[in-house]
Design a protein around this motif. Structure first.
Motif: not given
Length: 216
Positions: A95-100, A135-139, A184-197
């Motif tokens: 989520m942090l990687a997608n937000a940044v 670093v956060f997503a891939d590592v 996978v479900g948690g990443k999909a749910f938090c990805k929307t939140l990461a882009i929105k906020y």
């Protein structure tokens, strides 16, 4: 007559000297050999080695912590707690990687000029968003996924009392599928939140890091 001869000799000497000096001036100087430039290591090679070393260190630490916390004498709730922590960390890092990655630095420039804590760090994160996300997503995220799979295998071992091999295999498959679905479900749910906020998440994390290392 002698005086005139001497003068003529001196003049001839001067003329000869002038011709020699002019010849020396006109002779081309040997060209200087160009200095060989040292070949610099490409930045992508340095970054690759950095990620390699960081991945090894983090994998070693995560594996060590799980091996120490989970053993034959550990109760089942310890294994569940470790598994939940790894899953949450994996989802949070993604989520942090997608937000940044989706955040724009322009929103923090005005905050940085007003000297708001964490704004300068947020600008740096946005400018280096690719590396931060790597670093956060891939590592960290991938390491958590691998270690959580190993913990899931250990968790399945608690059901070793089941004498039927087919039932035990079925339990192990269900645990692995559940871990994968939650990840996978948690990443999909938090990805929307990461882009929105994205701005709020990036700024909150940047401000959090200032408590460990002050902004320059």
């Amino acid at each position: 007559m002698d005086i005139d001869d001497n003068c003529n000799n001196k003049n001839s000497v001067k003329e000869d000297g002038g011709e020699e000096s002019s010849e020396q001036e006109t002779t081309p100087k040997p060209a200087k050999k160009p200095k060989k430039k040292k070949k610099k290591v490409p930045s992508w090679v340095k970054w690759g080695f950095f990620v390699l070393i960081l991945s090894f260190i983090l994998s070693f630490l995560f594996s060590l912590l799980t091996e120490v916390s989970i053993n034959d004498d550990s109760p089942i709730y310890v294994c569940i707690i470790v598994l939940v922590v790894l899953l949450c960390l994996n989802i949070f890092c993604d989520m942090l990687a997608n937000a940044v990655l989706s955040c724009n630095a322009e929103g923090f420039n005005a905050m940085a000029s007003n000297k708001i804590r964490g704004a300068k760090r947020a600008v740096k994160f946005c400018k280096n968003s690719t590396k931060i996300a790597s670093v956060f997503a891939d590592v960290i995220g991938d390491i958590c996924g691998i270690v959580s799979g190993a913990v899931g295998t250990t968790f399945a071992a608690y059901f070793a009392f089941v004498e039927n091999d087919i039932a035990l295999m079925f339990i192990s498959i269900i645990i692995s599928a559940l871990i994968g679905a939650l990840t996978v479900g948690g990443k999909a749910f938090c990805k929307t939140l990461a882009i929105k906020y994205n701005k709020q998440i990036t700024f909150a994390f940047a401000k959090f890091t200032t408590y460990f290392k002050k902004e320059k």
